[in-house]
Write an enzyme that holds these catalytic residues in place. Structure first.
Site, short mmCIF file in Angstrom:
data_model
loop_
_atom_site.label_atom_id
_atom_site.label_comp_id
_atom_site.label_asym_id
_atom_site.label_seq_id
_atom_site.Cartn_x
_atom_site.Cartn_y
_atom_site.Cartn_z
N ASP A 72 0.93 5.19 0.18
CA ASP A 72 0.17 6.38 0.54
C ASP A 72 0.81 7.61 -0.12
OD1 ASP A 72 -1.94 5.51 2.32
OD2 ASP A 72 -0.33 4.89 3.67
N HIS A 127 0.86 -1.19 0.00
CA HIS A 127 0.00 0.00 0.00
C HIS A 127 0.90 1.24 0.00
CE1 HIS A 127 -3.77 2.13 1.03
NE2 HIS A 127 -3.03 2.89 1.81
N ASP A 184 -8.79 1.01 5.80
CA ASP A 184 -7.42 1.53 5.89
C ASP A 184 -7.26 2.41 7.13
OD1 ASP A 184 -4.90 2.55 5.45
OD2 ASP A 184 -5.46 3.77 3.73
N GLY A 185 -6.29 2.05 7.96
CA GLY A 185 -5.91 2.91 9.08
C GLY A 185 -6.21 2.30 10.44
#
Ligand code: DX5
Ligand code: ZN
Length: 250
Positions: A47, A45, A193-194
């Site tokens: 960012d 992933h 996500d997160g």
């Protein structure tokens, strides 16, 4: 031989763990990616933050292009007005590319535009077009976009940094998003996500997801390989509990 598309690869291995590299050792990224591969991780992933939509700035297309790894490239664009920028990220090797409607004047147009783009890694692999939603954005914002996306990514933290706390209301948002997908006539993947940690990943996986993004819980500066393996196993445990109806404590 037909090449499976990125969408098929994700769907067949669902739920997939996508590991964020914000807290990895970026100067040793080759070995950080290699340890993910060894651990059995299939997706990385990435960012992308622009210092405008997000307070922090991270990486751009040349960085993504420089990555040498068979892992699928899950590019999360947290940037303002991506309309004229997405092509560069696709050319750099994105397999999954997620935009934010909060950052776009023309989210629908960006998605339409991506439909006509080819995966630079392999034109037969296709692109997975994602729409990310901040914790403060009503899920209804997705409805007009459902015909032009393959992935919904529910953010469980506000865009900004790794290592933030999972926002509890994400659970009901995931349930609602799953109902929205079931009521649509399309096959759509769902991700979160997160704030996904060793402590909550199994419970989150049991909510019924296809993509689970986790960053700092893997790249914690100590035991990334063991952490990655732990997360993959915990996801399987979460899925088993979902199938058997046994609830995992929060
Ligand atoms: C938040 C990013 C997330 C985050 C994940 O702005 O989109 O991908 O970095 O990291 P952890 O797992 O540390 O919350
Ligand atoms: Zn992200």
């Amino acid at each position: 031989m037909t090449v499976p598309t990125a969408f098929d690869l994700l769907r067949e291995s669902s739920p997939v763990v996508s590991v964020g590299i914000l807290t990895a050792d970026l100067l040793s990224l080759g070995s950080e990616l290699a340890l993910l591969e060894r651990s059995g991780v299939k997706v990385v992933h990435l960012d992308v933050m622009d210092g405008c939509f997000c307070p922090m700035m991270t990486v751009g297309p040349p960085f993504i292009k420089a990555l040498k790894t068979p892992l699928l490239h899950d590019v999360h664009l947290m940037i303002d007005e991506p309309l004229n920028k997405v092509a560069d990220y696709v050319a750099a090797g994105a397999d999954i590319i997620t935009i934010h409607p909060e950052a776009c004047s023309h989210a629908h147009r960006v998605l339409q535009q991506m439909r006509g783009m080819k995966n630079a890694n392999d034109p037969d692999r296709g692109l997975v077009r994602g729409v990310g939603l901040n914790p403060g954005t009503p899920l209804e914002a997705l409805e007009p976009l459902l015909d032009e996306l393959e992935l919904i990514l529910i953010l469980a933290v506000n865009p900004g940094w790794g290592g933030q706390k999972f926002i509890a209301s994400t659970r009901t948002r995931v349930e609602k998003a799953n109902r929205m997908i079931a009521g649509s006539s399309r096959e759509i993947l769902l991700g979160v996500d997160g704030g996904i940690t060793r402590d909550n990943i199994a419970e989150v996986a049991a909510l019924g997801l296809d993509l689970i993004v986790t960053g700092s819980a893997v790249f914690d500066g100590h035991a990334a390989e063991a952490n990655a393996k732990f997360m993959l196993e915990a996801v399987k445990k979460g899925v088993r509990s979902q199938e058997s109806g046994v609830r995992i404590n929060k």
